[in-house]
Structures are given as structure tokens and as C-alpha cells.
Design a protein around this motif. Structure first.
Motif, PDB file in Angstrom:
ATOM      1  N   PRO A  54       0.830  -1.209   0.000  1.00  0.00           N
ATOM      2  CA  PRO A  54       0.000   0.000   0.000  1.00  0.00           C
ATOM      3  C   PRO A  54       0.864   1.259   0.000  1.00  0.00           C
ATOM      4  O   PRO A  54       2.011   1.229   0.468  1.00  0.00           O
ATOM      5  CB  PRO A  54      -0.776  -0.129   1.313  1.00  0.00           C
ATOM      6  CG  PRO A  54       0.162  -0.871   2.222  1.00  0.00           C
ATOM      7  CD  PRO A  54       0.912  -1.828   1.342  1.00  0.00           C
ATOM      8  N   VAL A  55       0.321   2.339  -0.499  1.00  0.00           N
ATOM      9  CA  VAL A  55       1.007   3.628  -0.506  1.00  0.00           C
ATOM     10  C   VAL A  55       0.769   4.309   0.846  1.00  0.00           C
ATOM     11  O   VAL A  55      -0.366   4.367   1.312  1.00  0.00           O
ATOM     12  CB  VAL A  55       0.469   4.528  -1.642  1.00  0.00           C
ATOM     13  CG1 VAL A  55       1.016   5.949  -1.511  1.00  0.00           C
ATOM     14  CG2 VAL A  55       0.834   3.943  -2.999  1.00  0.00           C
ATOM     15  N   SER A  56       1.825   4.824   1.456  1.00  0.00           N
ATOM     16  CA  SER A  56       1.658   5.582   2.696  1.00  0.00           C
ATOM     17  C   SER A  56       1.510   7.063   2.341  1.00  0.00           C
ATOM     18  O   SER A  56       1.656   7.461   1.181  1.00  0.00           O
ATOM     19  CB  SER A  56       2.876   5.397   3.611  1.00  0.00           C
ATOM     20  OG  SER A  56       3.967   6.178   3.153  1.00  0.00           O
ATOM     21  N   ASP A  74      -6.640  -1.516   1.964  1.00  0.00           N
ATOM     22  CA  ASP A  74      -5.219  -1.313   2.231  1.00  0.00           C
ATOM     23  C   ASP A  74      -4.991  -0.702   3.609  1.00  0.00           C
ATOM     24  O   ASP A  74      -3.964  -0.954   4.253  1.00  0.00           O
ATOM     25  CB  ASP A  74      -4.602  -0.366   1.190  1.00  0.00           C
ATOM     26  CG  ASP A  74      -4.688  -0.898  -0.232  1.00  0.00           C
ATOM     27  OD1 ASP A  74      -4.526  -2.116  -0.414  1.00  0.00           O
ATOM     28  OD2 ASP A  74      -4.909  -0.088  -1.149  1.00  0.00           O
ATOM     29  N   ILE A  75      -5.934   0.124   4.069  1.00  0.00           N
ATOM     30  CA  ILE A  75      -5.814   0.798   5.366  1.00  0.00           C
ATOM     31  C   ILE A  75      -6.210  -0.130   6.508  1.00  0.00           C
ATOM     32  O   ILE A  75      -5.551  -0.191   7.540  1.00  0.00           O
ATOM     33  CB  ILE A  75      -6.685   2.077   5.385  1.00  0.00           C
ATOM     34  CG1 ILE A  75      -6.180   3.058   4.315  1.00  0.00           C
ATOM     35  CG2 ILE A  75      -6.677   2.734   6.767  1.00  0.00           C
ATOM     36  CD1 ILE A  75      -7.131   4.214   4.039  1.00  0.00           C
ATOM     37  N   LYS A  98      -5.764  -6.676   8.982  1.00  0.00           N
ATOM     38  CA  LYS A  98      -4.628  -5.900   9.491  1.00  0.00           C
ATOM     39  C   LYS A  98      -4.845  -4.421   9.220  1.00  0.00           C
ATOM     40  O   LYS A  98      -5.513  -4.039   8.253  1.00  0.00           O
ATOM     41  CB  LYS A  98      -3.347  -6.352   8.791  1.00  0.00           C
ATOM     42  CG  LYS A  98      -3.040  -7.846   8.967  1.00  0.00           C
ATOM     43  CD  LYS A  98      -1.969  -8.069   9.972  1.00  0.00           C
ATOM     44  CE  LYS A  98      -1.692  -9.551  10.159  1.00  0.00           C
ATOM     45  NZ  LYS A  98      -0.726 -10.077   9.213  1.00  0.00           N
ATOM     46  N   PHE A  99      -4.242  -3.591  10.057  1.00  0.00           N
ATOM     47  CA  PHE A  99      -4.238  -2.150   9.851  1.00  0.00           C
ATOM     48  C   PHE A  99      -2.922  -1.727   9.199  1.00  0.00           C
ATOM     49  O   PHE A  99      -1.886  -2.366   9.418  1.00  0.00           O
ATOM     50  CB  PHE A  99      -4.402  -1.408  11.185  1.00  0.00           C
ATOM     51  CG  PHE A  99      -5.784  -1.466  11.766  1.00  0.00           C
ATOM     52  CD1 PHE A  99      -6.740  -0.515  11.426  1.00  0.00           C
ATOM     53  CD2 PHE A  99      -6.132  -2.468  12.666  1.00  0.00           C
ATOM     54  CE1 PHE A  99      -8.024  -0.564  11.967  1.00  0.00           C
ATOM     55  CE2 PHE A  99      -7.403  -2.521  13.212  1.00  0.00           C
ATOM     56  CZ  PHE A  99      -8.357  -1.569  12.862  1.00  0.00           C
ATOM     57  N   LEU A 100      -2.984  -0.643   8.448  1.00  0.00           N
ATOM     58  CA  LEU A 100      -1.825  -0.102   7.748  1.00  0.00           C
ATOM     59  C   LEU A 100      -0.641   0.130   8.686  1.00  0.00           C
ATOM     60  O   LEU A 100       0.507  -0.119   8.322  1.00  0.00           O
ATOM     61  CB  LEU A 100      -2.216   1.232   7.083  1.00  0.00           C
ATOM     62  CG  LEU A 100      -1.165   1.988   6.285  1.00  0.00           C
ATOM     63  CD1 LEU A 100      -1.018   1.372   4.902  1.00  0.00           C
ATOM     64  CD2 LEU A 100      -1.563   3.460   6.129  1.00  0.00           C
ATOM     65  N   ASP A 101      -0.908   0.592   9.909  1.00  0.00           N
ATOM     66  CA  ASP A 101       0.152   0.936  10.851  1.00  0.00           C
ATOM     67  C   ASP A 101       0.471  -0.170  11.854  1.00  0.00           C
ATOM     68  O   ASP A 101       1.253   0.022  12.784  1.00  0.00           O
ATOM     69  CB  ASP A 101      -0.203   2.223  11.607  1.00  0.00           C
ATOM     70  CG  ASP A 101      -1.550   2.119  12.323  1.00  0.00           C
ATOM     71  OD1 ASP A 101      -2.173   1.036  12.279  1.00  0.00           O
ATOM     72  OD2 ASP A 101      -1.991   3.124  12.911  1.00  0.00           O
TER      73      ASP A 101
END
Length: 459
Positions: A135-137, A235-236, A395-398
Motif C-alpha cells: 500500500p502507498v503511505s 489497504d488501510i 490488518k491495519f496499515l500501521d
């Protein structure tokens, strides 16, 4: 063969419906917004699932955006509606309207994306953006904002972005994505609500740099060559809750059999949508009609058929962009609903402490859902409470974990937050614990919306 199976299935539904109690009210209006995730309501109408329950349903496209939907549910003009998952919670808390609304079932998982226009993408590319990465941050956006602050000083002009409603998943997802890279949404930018179908025109007109919205309003910009979809909400937060079927609590109490009949019809439609990609293709043709989403089949196909269009000319595989029944997508988890309350606190939308468990148990109705699920053969998870961010497809992005038993800590553990209520005050109002149980990732209804065919258990 498929038509014959559907005909037989519908016949069984008709017979089963005659064994159910008679609905108190049979002529109904259900409001929706022109988005692909209204599909369960459209299919329940077009495939005869409402009719099989003895219901005469008028499925109405709302032109006034989400505020229009909410106003008409509260006033009673709509008996039920397509709703953002946070809307019935907010209304019950007096944030968005003032009425006890309930979330009867979840309509889908995922379904949104963050799309930015070419101008800001060019600026972000100067600071390292690779829009083909997944994913793009938001790190390149953070660097651009920092440089903009330095150059403009006291005359800094915040960037402007769009989302669909203040208590929408879109608002929280856009903020979550930005804040994960250190951006302060209420200082570094302005985030404004717009009706979903108006997002592309507002971006093209230069009123906003980008937006978070459901489909097909991301694909429209990408296909026009006016921007790119940088991240999806999958993605997030993998397999996150998105829309719900809502109604007034007093309507549900007065019309229990009508409510269950509507829920059965919608749940059957959700299972139908995930049964096969051929069903999705049929659904796309219905959604394309003027009285529904009113978008070209070619555009709707970009997200509803197991792919997603991040960048023009490149269809990326994304089978879980829309999930309607698989992975317990229809189940109204208490823990999902409570996550929205944490975001209301995180971003300063609630200015007083409430017992979050009491609120969500008043709004979300897994108890009623369980009754209906057994009647239509929908599998139930082991508990209405679960953790998120701990499983393969959740899952979470962070990398954070959402545990409802640590709800208060969760809000204040984020470096970027604007809570108006102290941690101590909120902790005093939330002296409770719940037992969480993790459901396994399952696809009992078919391959559509499923991460991998190996998870499909339907014979």
C-alpha cells in the motif's frame, strides 16, 4: 442451468416465507445512495427476494447525499436505508440528527478508496511517492506539507480534501491514513463533506485536491486520466465494515416481522452476490441503470468484478474490494460499531464521556441478526466481540490492534488525535470487559469477494 437453480431457490424462498409470520407493514420505502455497495438492496428488489417475503418495496435513490438519507429515516419517510456504519451510532448520540437508530446488519466490507488529482500527485512524487506501490503511505504528502509550511510560514494555506460525511468511514479512513504518517488533518488540511457523485466534478474543478469515496467515483477520475487511486480502505484496514441497513428503533419494535422479512431478503441478496463472479456481472448490469447508480458497465466492472483500478490502464487484482456475505461481512459486530465511537472521540466529535459498550449494544443488533441468519442459513461468528488487526486478512496499515477491552487506551495511543474528553474521564465511564473470540477467515457462499478459492467451503 444457473437460471433453473435460481428459479428453484426463489421457489423455496416463497414456500419458506409463507411459514413465517405476516409482516405488519408490506409497502415500504428504502433509501440508498448511488454507490456500488447499495447492491444488496438493488438485488433484493430485482431478483425478487423482497417479493418472496411478501413485501412491496420501493427502493429510492436519494439525491441529497447522506444527510438526506438520515433526515428521511428519522422523519419516517424511509422505513429503512443504506447507511454509513457510523450514522445510526451518531444519531443515537445526538451528533448526526437526534433519534435512536439501529444497525440491523452490515451490508458489506471494504469498498472505498482515496483518490488524488494529478496536480498534488506531481507534488508528492517530488518527495518520493511511487503510486504503483501497495500500500502507498502518506509520507510523501507529509513531506510536501512540511515544505509548504516552511515556504508559506504564517500564511500557510491548508490543503482541501473531500469525504462523504463527518461520521463516515471515509472521513475516518482519510484521517487514519494521513495521521499514520504524522499529518494533522485539522491543521495541515481541511476536510469537507460532499455527496459521493459530486466528488469527481469537484476535483476536476479544483475545489479539492483529492477525496475518499466509494465506487464508482474513484474509477471515474482514474479513467478520465485526472488522477489516481492511491489506497483502498482494504489497504488501510483489511476487511473493514462499511455500510449498514438502518431503521428507527421504534419502527423495529412496532414492526418486528416486517423488519425480519426485510433482513431476510437483504441477507439472501448478499449471499447471492458472493456466490459467483457471474452473479456480480449480472448485478453490475442492474446497478448501471439510471434509477440506481447510473454509471457505465465498464466503469462498475473495475471494482465489482474482482479487480480495482488504481492507475489508468492497469487493472489490479483485488477480489476483496467488495465483500457482501463472505468473512461474516453481513454480521453487525459490536466491536466494529465501537471502533466508530473511538474515532468520534479521537477527532473531537464527542465532547462528553459515554459508556461505549452501552451505546453500541443499543444501536447494533446482532441478537436480531442471529434469529434471521438461522432462518436463511447464514453462518454466525463465535461472538459479536472480536479483535481487529491480528489475523491474516484483518490488518491495519500501521500495525495497530483494535481490542474493545482497551478501547480507551486505543484512542489516546495515537500520536495524532484531537480528543475533547480526557482519558481519565472516559475511563471512568467505561469500567467493563467483554469476552472476545476470533472467527476464522471463511468464504461459505462462493468465490466472489474471497481472498483465495481455497477458503470457499460451499459445495
Amino acid at each position: 442451468m444457473l437460471k433453473q437453480v435460481l428459479k428453484i431457490g426463489l421457489g423455496i424462498s416463497v414456500v419458506a416465507s409463507t411459514l413465517m409470520a405476516t409482516p405488519e407493514k408490506t409497502k415500504l420505502k428504502i433509501g440508498f445512495i448511488a454507490l456500488t455497495d447499495c447492491a444488496p438492496l438493488v438485488i433484493a428488489k430485482e431478483k425478487g427476494f423482497f417479493k418472496a417475503e411478501g413485501l412491496d418495496v420501493h427502493v429510492v435513490k436519494e439525491g441529497g447525499g447522506w444527510p438526506g438519507i438520515q433526515q428521511k429515516v428519522i422523519s419516517g419517510e424511509y422505513d429503512f436505508s443504506h447507511a454509513l456504519a457510523g450514522m445510526p451510532i451518531a444519531a443515537t448520540l445526538g451528533i448526526n440528527g437526534n433519534a435512536n437508530l439501529v444497525a440491523l446488519l452490515s451490508l458489506d466490507l471494504n469498498g472505498n478508496a482515496i483518490t488524488y488529482g494529478n496536480n498534488i500527485i506531481k507534488e508528492m512524487e517530488k518527495y518520493g511517492l511511487d503510486k504503483t506501490k501497495r500500500p502507498v503511505s502518506a509520507e510523501s504528502l507529509k513531506k510536501y506539507i512540511d515544505a509548504k509550511h516552511k515556504a508559506e510560514g504564517a500564511n500557510y494555506k491548508p490543503l482541501t480534501f473531500g469525504m462523504v460525511h463527518p461520521v463516515s468511514t471515509h472521513n475516518y479512513e482519510l484521517r487514519y491514513w494521513m495521521a499514520a504518517s504524522g499529518i494533522k488533518p485539522d491543521e495541515d488540511c481541511t476536510i469537507k463533506p460532499f455527496p459521493p457523485p459530486t466528488m469527481p466534478s469537484n476535483l476536476i474543478a479544483g475545489n479539492i485536491e483529492g477525496y475518499c469515496v466509494g465506487e464508482p467515483w474513484n474509477s471515474r477520475i482514474v479513467l478520465k486520466g485526472e488522477g489516481s487511486a492511491l489506497v483502498t480502505n482494504y489497504d488501510i484496514w483489511n476487511n473493514n465494515p462499511e455500510k449498514v441497513l438502518q431503521a428507527r428503533a421504534d419502527f423495529v419494535k412496532k414492526n418486528p416481522e416486517t423488519t425480519k422479512a426485510v433482513m431476510r431478503a437483504v441477507l439472501k441478496a448478499q449471499m447471492w452476490l458472493d456466490e459467483s463472479w457471474e452473479h456480480r456481472e449480472e448485478a453490475i448490469k442492474y446497478l448501471a441503470q439510471n434509477n440506481y447508480v447510473k454509471a457505465p458497465v465498464s466503469v462498475l466492472r473495475k471494482s465489482m468484478s474482482g479487480t480495482f483500478l488504481y492507475n489508468k490502464g492497469v487493472d489490479s487484482k483485488n477480489p476483496m474490494f467488495n465483500v457482501f456475505a463472505n468473512d461474516y461481512a453481513a454480521y453487525p459486530f459490536y466491536s466494529h460499531g465501537m471502533w466508530f465511537i473511538t474515532q468520534m472521540y479521537r477527532w473531537g466529535q464527542l465532547d462528553h464521556a459515554v459508556n461505549m459498550k452501552e451505546v453500541i449494544e443499543k444501536v447494533y443488533r446482532p441478537d436480531l441478526f442471529a434469529v434471521v441468519a438461522k432462518e436463511v442459513g447464514y453462518t454466525l461468528p463465535p461472538s459479536p466481540w472480536k479483535k481487529d488487526g491480528v489475523d491474516e486478512y484483518n490488518k491495519f496499515l500501521d500495525g495497530k490492534v483494535w481490542d474493545p477491552n482497551k478501547a480507551v487506551d486505543y484512542i489516546y495511543d495515537f500520536k495524532v488525535q484531537n480528543s475533547l474528553v480526557s482519558k481519565e474521564e472516559l475511563a471512568k465511564a467505561n469500567n467493563w470487559t467483554v469476552e472476545t473470540k476470533q472467527p476464522a477467515y471463511v468464504c461459505p457462499y462462493g468465490p466472489a469477494g474471497c481472498a483465495d478459492p481455497k477458503y470457499v467451503t460451499k459445495k
